[in-house]
Structure formats: structure tokens, C-alpha cells
Design a protein around this motif. Structure first.
Motif, PDB file in Angstrom:
ATOM      1  N   LEU A  38       0.823  -1.204   0.000  1.00  0.00           N
ATOM      2  CA  LEU A  38       0.000   0.000   0.000  1.00  0.00           C
ATOM      3  C   LEU A  38       0.862   1.260   0.000  1.00  0.00           C
ATOM      4  O   LEU A  38       0.544   2.234  -0.683  1.00  0.00           O
ATOM      5  N   LYS A  39       1.948   1.237   0.759  1.00  0.00           N
ATOM      6  CA  LYS A  39       2.859   2.381   0.778  1.00  0.00           C
ATOM      7  C   LYS A  39       3.550   2.537  -0.580  1.00  0.00           C
ATOM      8  O   LYS A  39       3.718   3.649  -1.073  1.00  0.00           O
ATOM      9  N   ALA A  40       3.947   1.427  -1.176  1.00  0.00           N
ATOM     10  CA  ALA A  40       4.652   1.472  -2.461  1.00  0.00           C
ATOM     11  C   ALA A  40       3.764   2.025  -3.573  1.00  0.00           C
ATOM     12  O   ALA A  40       4.259   2.711  -4.471  1.00  0.00           O
ATOM     13  N   THR A  41       2.474   1.744  -3.523  1.00  0.00           N
ATOM     14  CA  THR A  41       1.563   2.227  -4.547  1.00  0.00           C
ATOM     15  C   THR A  41       0.995   3.609  -4.229  1.00  0.00           C
ATOM     16  O   THR A  41       0.262   4.169  -5.025  1.00  0.00           O
ATOM     17  N   GLY A  42       1.320   4.139  -3.054  1.00  0.00           N
ATOM     18  CA  GLY A  42       0.860   5.469  -2.671  1.00  0.00           C
ATOM     19  C   GLY A  42      -0.535   5.515  -2.095  1.00  0.00           C
ATOM     20  O   GLY A  42      -1.078   6.581  -1.852  1.00  0.00           O
ATOM     21  N   ARG A  43      -1.133   4.351  -1.851  1.00  0.00           N
ATOM     22  CA  ARG A  43      -2.488   4.323  -1.283  1.00  0.00           C
ATOM     23  C   ARG A  43      -2.485   4.530   0.225  1.00  0.00           C
ATOM     24  O   ARG A  43      -3.515   4.855   0.805  1.00  0.00           O
ATOM     25  N   LEU A  44      -1.330   4.350   0.861  1.00  0.00           N
ATOM     26  CA  LEU A  44      -1.203   4.551   2.298  1.00  0.00           C
ATOM     27  C   LEU A  44       0.113   5.259   2.570  1.00  0.00           C
ATOM     28  O   LEU A  44       1.167   4.838   2.082  1.00  0.00           O
ATOM     29  N   ARG A  45       0.032   6.309   3.312  1.00  0.00           N
ATOM     30  CA  ARG A  45       1.225   7.021   3.761  1.00  0.00           C
ATOM     31  C   ARG A  45       1.101   7.222   5.250  1.00  0.00           C
ATOM     32  O   ARG A  45       0.017   7.454   5.761  1.00  0.00           O
ATOM     33  N   GLY A  46       2.225   7.147   5.948  1.00  0.00           N
ATOM     34  CA  GLY A  46       2.186   7.391   7.370  1.00  0.00           C
ATOM     35  C   GLY A  46       3.392   6.822   8.075  1.00  0.00           C
ATOM     36  O   GLY A  46       4.213   6.131   7.473  1.00  0.00           O
ATOM     37  N   THR A  47       3.473   7.138   9.343  1.00  0.00           N
ATOM     38  CA  THR A  47       4.555   6.635  10.184  1.00  0.00           C
ATOM     39  C   THR A  47       3.958   6.056  11.453  1.00  0.00           C
ATOM     40  O   THR A  47       2.886   6.455  11.891  1.00  0.00           O
ATOM     41  N   PHE A  48       4.689   5.121  12.031  1.00  0.00           N
ATOM     42  CA  PHE A  48       4.264   4.492  13.267  1.00  0.00           C
ATOM     43  C   PHE A  48       5.006   5.114  14.441  1.00  0.00           C
ATOM     44  O   PHE A  48       6.132   5.576  14.300  1.00  0.00           O
ATOM     45  N   SER A  49       4.390   5.105  15.595  1.00  0.00           N
ATOM     46  CA  SER A  49       5.018   5.611  16.813  1.00  0.00           C
ATOM     47  C   SER A  49       6.177   4.715  17.211  1.00  0.00           C
ATOM     48  O   SER A  49       6.066   3.491  17.179  1.00  0.00           O
ATOM     49  N   GLN A  50       7.277   5.323  17.597  1.00  0.00           N
ATOM     50  CA  GLN A  50       8.444   4.572  18.056  1.00  0.00           C
ATOM     51  C   GLN A  50       8.195   3.938  19.414  1.00  0.00           C
ATOM     52  O   GLN A  50       8.815   2.949  19.757  1.00  0.00           O
ATOM     53  N   ILE A  51       7.275   4.500  20.177  1.00  0.00           N
ATOM     54  CA  ILE A  51       7.009   4.036  21.539  1.00  0.00           C
ATOM     55  C   ILE A  51       5.915   2.976  21.581  1.00  0.00           C
ATOM     56  O   ILE A  51       6.085   1.907  22.151  1.00  0.00           O
ATOM     57  N   SER A  52       4.767   3.268  20.968  1.00  0.00           N
ATOM     58  CA  SER A  52       3.612   2.382  21.102  1.00  0.00           C
ATOM     59  C   SER A  52       3.396   1.452  19.912  1.00  0.00           C
ATOM     60  O   SER A  52       2.658   0.488  20.023  1.00  0.00           O
TER      61      SER A  52
END
Length: 105
Positions: A38-52
Motif C-alpha cells: 500500500l505504501k509502495a503504490t501510494g495508497r497509504l502514507r504514514g509513520t508508526f510511533s516509536q514508543i507504542s
């Protein structure tokens, strides 16, 4: 299965990879692979929390190109999860790269 994962992020933008796996019955390995696709196709962008390990910022592009953006403040502290794939980091070693996706920590 991509639409199922996108729906999980749409319903709960701060969900973890593990919670998606539990909610959908899709294996953890497959959930991670689908997130990468999904990230590679651009349908999902975002980052995950380093803590949780929860998604912090998420941008979903649906089939019509409309984007839905949901934000959460970025937490600071010891890194326990990869910001790119949400995988848990082995804190017993001084890892510099994610063991799952290879992203720099």
C-alpha cells in the motif's frame, strides 16, 4: 485484502499492526507485506510511533483519489517500534536498522 487493511486504518487511524492482525485474522507477516504494498503504490502514507507501535500520521488515498488525513502528536522516548513498518524492535541489541523492513532506526 488491501481494502481490508485500509478500512482498519480508516476506522482506527492509530491502530497497530498487531491489532490489525487480530481484528482481521490476517497473519502478522501478511499485514506487514500488505502495508508495504500500500505504501509502495501510494495508497497509504504514514509513520508508526516509536514508543507504542501505533500509526501516528496516516493518509489514505482511495480509488477515487480522495485523501483522508488523520494526525496524532509524535511521541518522544526510547524506540521500541519501527516508524516505517510498525514492527517491534529488539531492544536487547543496539540495532541500527529494522530487522523486518531494513529502515534506519
Amino acid at each position: 485484502m488491501q481494502n481490508i487493511i485500509l478500512n482498519e486504518f480508516n476506522l482506527n487511524p492509530n491502530i497497530t499492526v498487531e491489532e490489525i492482525s487480530i481484528n482481521t485474522g490476517i497473519t502478522l507477516k501478511d499485514v506487514r507485506a500488505i502495508i508495504f504494498d500500500l505504501k509502495a503504490t501510494g495508497r497509504l502514507r504514514g509513520t508508526f510511533s516509536q514508543i507504542s507501535g501505533k500509526m501516528q500520521t496516516v493518509e489514505i488515498s482511495n480509488l477515487y483519489g480522495r485523501k483522508i488525513e488523520k494526525l496524532e502528536t509524535i511521541s518522544k522516548g526510547d524506540q521500541k517500534f519501527c516508524v516505517e513498518c510498525g514492527s517491534e524492535i529488539d531492544t536487547t541489541e543496539d540495532a541500527q536498522f529494522c530487522a523486518y523492513c531494513g529502515s534506519k532506526l
